[in-house]
Design a protein around this motif. Structure first.
Motif, PDB file in Angstrom:
ATOM      1  N   GLY A  66      39.307  91.959  79.112  1.00 35.54           N
ATOM      2  CA  GLY A  66      40.451  91.676  78.269  1.00 35.54           C
ATOM      3  C   GLY A  66      41.515  92.754  78.284  1.00 35.54           C
ATOM      4  O   GLY A  66      41.601  93.558  79.217  1.00 35.54           O
ATOM      5  N   VAL A  67      42.325  92.759  77.228  1.00 28.90           N
ATOM      6  CA  VAL A  67      43.453  93.680  77.095  1.00 28.90           C
ATOM      7  C   VAL A  67      43.130  94.702  76.013  1.00 28.90           C
ATOM      8  O   VAL A  67      42.694  94.346  74.916  1.00 28.90           O
ATOM      9  CB  VAL A  67      44.741  92.927  76.712  1.00 28.90           C
ATOM     10  CG1 VAL A  67      45.924  93.888  76.640  1.00 28.90           C
ATOM     11  CG2 VAL A  67      45.016  91.804  77.701  1.00 28.90           C
ATOM     12  N   PHE A  68      43.369  95.959  76.323  1.00 29.48           N
ATOM     13  CA  PHE A  68      43.046  97.030  75.388  1.00 29.48           C
ATOM     14  C   PHE A  68      44.238  97.949  75.205  1.00 29.48           C
ATOM     15  O   PHE A  68      45.070  98.102  76.106  1.00 29.48           O
ATOM     16  CB  PHE A  68      41.861  97.856  75.911  1.00 29.48           C
ATOM     17  CG  PHE A  68      40.573  97.088  76.008  1.00 29.48           C
ATOM     18  CD1 PHE A  68      39.615  97.196  75.005  1.00 29.48           C
ATOM     19  CD2 PHE A  68      40.326  96.259  77.091  1.00 29.48           C
ATOM     20  CE1 PHE A  68      38.423  96.485  75.089  1.00 29.48           C
ATOM     21  CE2 PHE A  68      39.136  95.535  77.179  1.00 29.48           C
ATOM     22  CZ  PHE A  68      38.182  95.658  76.171  1.00 29.48           C
ATOM     23  N   MET A  69      44.298  98.572  74.026  1.00 33.43           N
ATOM     24  CA  MET A  69      45.277  99.622  73.816  1.00 33.43           C
ATOM     25  C   MET A  69      44.955 100.771  74.763  1.00 33.43           C
ATOM     26  O   MET A  69      43.799 101.175  74.892  1.00 33.43           O
ATOM     27  CB  MET A  69      45.211 100.130  72.372  1.00 33.43           C
ATOM     28  CG  MET A  69      46.038  99.311  71.406  1.00 33.43           C
ATOM     29  SD  MET A  69      47.810  99.488  71.687  1.00 33.43           S
ATOM     30  CE  MET A  69      48.040 101.233  71.374  1.00 33.43           C
ATOM     31  N   ARG A  70      45.972 101.280  75.416  1.00 31.16           N
ATOM     32  CA  ARG A  70      45.750 102.400  76.315  1.00 31.16           C
ATOM     33  C   ARG A  70      45.405 103.652  75.515  1.00 31.16           C
ATOM     34  O   ARG A  70      46.005 103.920  74.480  1.00 31.16           O
ATOM     35  CB  ARG A  70      47.003 102.655  77.144  1.00 31.16           C
ATOM     36  CG  ARG A  70      46.823 103.763  78.167  1.00 31.16           C
ATOM     37  CD  ARG A  70      48.092 103.980  78.942  1.00 31.16           C
ATOM     38  NE  ARG A  70      48.004 105.163  79.780  1.00 31.16           N
ATOM     39  CZ  ARG A  70      49.059 105.818  80.265  1.00 31.16           C
ATOM     40  NH1 ARG A  70      50.274 105.388  79.986  1.00 31.16           N
ATOM     41  NH2 ARG A  70      48.904 106.881  81.018  1.00 31.16           N
ATOM     42  N   ARG A  71      44.426 104.379  75.990  1.00 26.20           N
ATOM     43  CA  ARG A  71      44.025 105.631  75.353  1.00 26.20           C
ATOM     44  C   ARG A  71      44.542 106.788  76.214  1.00 26.20           C
ATOM     45  O   ARG A  71      44.197 106.892  77.389  1.00 26.20           O
ATOM     46  CB  ARG A  71      42.500 105.702  75.232  1.00 26.20           C
ATOM     47  CG  ARG A  71      42.010 106.879  74.397  1.00 26.20           C
ATOM     48  CD  ARG A  71      40.486 107.004  74.514  1.00 26.20           C
ATOM     49  NE  ARG A  71      39.809 105.823  74.051  1.00 26.20           N
ATOM     50  CZ  ARG A  71      39.462 105.588  72.778  1.00 26.20           C
ATOM     51  NH1 ARG A  71      39.749 106.499  71.861  1.00 26.20           N
ATOM     52  NH2 ARG A  71      38.841 104.489  72.444  1.00 26.20           N
ATOM     53  N   ILE A  72      45.380 107.640  75.636  1.00 26.15           N
ATOM     54  CA  ILE A  72      45.940 108.773  76.362  1.00 26.15           C
ATOM     55  C   ILE A  72      45.265 110.053  75.901  1.00 26.15           C
ATOM     56  O   ILE A  72      45.266 110.374  74.708  1.00 26.15           O
ATOM     57  CB  ILE A  72      47.462 108.875  76.142  1.00 26.15           C
ATOM     58  CG1 ILE A  72      48.160 107.665  76.776  1.00 26.15           C
ATOM     59  CG2 ILE A  72      48.015 110.160  76.744  1.00 26.15           C
ATOM     60  CD1 ILE A  72      49.657 107.700  76.661  1.00 26.15           C
ATOM     61  N   GLY A  73      44.682 110.770  76.833  1.00 26.08           N
ATOM     62  CA  GLY A  73      44.022 112.031  76.517  1.00 26.08           C
ATOM     63  C   GLY A  73      45.006 113.186  76.549  1.00 26.08           C
ATOM     64  O   GLY A  73      46.177 113.042  76.914  1.00 26.08           O
ATOM     65  N   GLU A  74      44.517 114.357  76.188  1.00 19.33           N
ATOM     66  CA  GLU A  74      45.383 115.537  76.107  1.00 19.33           C
ATOM     67  C   GLU A  74      45.954 115.908  77.470  1.00 19.33           C
ATOM     68  O   GLU A  74      47.124 116.295  77.572  1.00 19.33           O
ATOM     69  CB  GLU A  74      44.602 116.716  75.524  1.00 19.33           C
ATOM     70  CG  GLU A  74      45.459 117.927  75.228  1.00 19.33           C
ATOM     71  CD  GLU A  74      44.699 118.999  74.480  1.00 19.33           C
ATOM     72  OE1 GLU A  74      44.554 120.107  75.031  1.00 19.33           O
ATOM     73  OE2 GLU A  74      44.231 118.722  73.356  1.00 19.33           O
ATOM     74  N   ASP A  75      45.163 115.788  78.524  1.00 24.68           N
ATOM     75  CA  ASP A  75      45.653 116.138  79.864  1.00 24.68           C
ATOM     76  C   ASP A  75      46.786 115.209  80.281  1.00 24.68           C
ATOM     77  O   ASP A  75      47.804 115.659  80.843  1.00 24.68           O
ATOM     78  CB  ASP A  75      44.519 116.065  80.887  1.00 24.68           C
ATOM     79  CG  ASP A  75      43.516 117.191  80.724  1.00 24.68           C
ATOM     80  OD1 ASP A  75      43.846 118.180  80.028  1.00 24.68           O
ATOM     81  OD2 ASP A  75      42.411 117.088  81.281  1.00 24.68           O
ATOM     82  N   GLN A  76      46.633 113.910  80.009  1.00 21.97           N
ATOM     83  CA  GLN A  76      47.690 112.958  80.352  1.00 21.97           C
ATOM     84  C   GLN A  76      48.938 113.214  79.517  1.00 21.97           C
ATOM     85  O   GLN A  76      50.063 113.128  80.021  1.00 21.97           O
ATOM     86  CB  GLN A  76      47.192 111.530  80.134  1.00 21.97           C
ATOM     87  CG  GLN A  76      46.129 111.080  81.116  1.00 21.97           C
ATOM     88  CD  GLN A  76      45.585 109.712  80.780  1.00 21.97           C
ATOM     89  OE1 GLN A  76      45.105 109.471  79.665  1.00 21.97           O
ATOM     90  NE2 GLN A  76      45.656 108.800  81.720  1.00 21.97           N
ATOM     91  N   ALA A  77      48.737 113.510  78.232  1.00 23.00           N
ATOM     92  CA  ALA A  77      49.879 113.797  77.366  1.00 23.00           C
ATOM     93  C   ALA A  77      50.629 115.036  77.855  1.00 23.00           C
ATOM     94  O   ALA A  77      51.858 115.079  77.857  1.00 23.00           O
ATOM     95  CB  ALA A  77      49.415 114.002  75.930  1.00 23.00           C
ATOM     96  N   ALA A  78      49.884 116.044  78.313  1.00 26.93           N
ATOM     97  CA  ALA A  78      50.514 117.268  78.823  1.00 26.93           C
ATOM     98  C   ALA A  78      51.375 116.957  80.045  1.00 26.93           C
ATOM     99  O   ALA A  78      52.477 117.502  80.198  1.00 26.93           O
ATOM    100  CB  ALA A  78      49.443 118.290  79.175  1.00 26.93           C
TER     101      ALA A  78
END
Length: 234
Positions: free
Chosen positions: A72-84
């Motif tokens: 299905g479809v999920f909210m994307r989870r952004i980790g600290e490394d991706q946010a950086a």
């Protein structure tokens, strides 16, 4: 003609649904990693599942949702490394916009930016993040708009939306609202002076300052009015 009308009707419906669902996502309606129920969304918006599925695919392409085959479809989870990484790219885009604007900024544009700064100062005195935050977004967006590069503005806006998904910790730390607005004033001064290099550097360092606050342990900070809500105040 009938087919063309149906296309226009469906296209309009999809556009409206996309805006509405995107607004829900960015407002924090869904938790990171949460599964979105297509049937529930279809019922909520009084439409069939087809347009919902199409909108979810479009938002997945923008990086706001994640499509998992057979699940299905999920909210994307952004980790600290991706946010950086997003912060690093955002710093470059914002710095470029400030440099462009420094070459052609008008008195009316400087006045508009200074008015926003004054209103943010009042929010700081009131210790109100709820007032400060939308003004902060408007300040940054105004610089991108005034710079006059549509592609740059669009790319920056998409990055900001992705960063809205990073809700793992409070980002208002290490100096809070006061520090952020001091940095804003440095940017506006450089713009007023027509100093391209100074404007670019001030804008770049401002976003990196937000990145540094993000990496502090949750709860760190020494400024009055610091909130625990996960909001990016750069």
């Amino acid at each position: 003609m009938k087919a063309e009308l149906e296309f226009l009707q469906n296209h309009s419906l999809t556009s409206v649904l996309r805006r509405e669902l995107e607004a829900l996502i960015l407002s924090g309606e869904f938790a990171p990693g949460e599964r979105l129920n297509e049937n529930s969304l279809a019922t909520r918006f009084s439409v069939s599942r087809g347009p919902i599925r199409e909108v979810c695919r479009a938002l997945a392409e923008k990086g706001l949702l994640e499509l998992v085959p057979n699940r299905g479809v999920f909210m994307r989870r952004i980790g600290e490394d991706q946010a950086a990484e997003l912060y690093d790219v955002r710093a470059g885009l914002f710095a470029s916009a400030a440099r462009f604007l420094a070459t052609k900024v008008t008195a009316a544009q400087i006045s508009a930016l200074e008015s926003l700064l004054d209103r943010m100062e009042e929010a700081v005195r009131m210790h109100s993040l709820d007032i400060y935050y939308p003004l902060n977004l408007e300040f940054h967006d105004s610089i991108l708009r005034f710079a006059g590069n549509g592609r740059l503005h669009k790319a920056y806006s998409e990055l900001v939306k992705e960063l809205h998904l990073f809700r793992e910790r409070a980002l208002q730390q290490g100096g809070g609202l006061e520090v952020s607005n001091v940095e804003h004033r440095r940017i506006v001064k450089a713009l007023r002076d027509g100093d391209e290099a100074a404007a670019m550097e001030a804008a770049f360092l401002h976003v990196l300052s937000g990145k540094a606050r993000m990496t502090l342990p949750a709860g760190t900070g020494h400024s009055t009015g610091e909130a625990t809500g996960a909001r990016d105040i750069v």
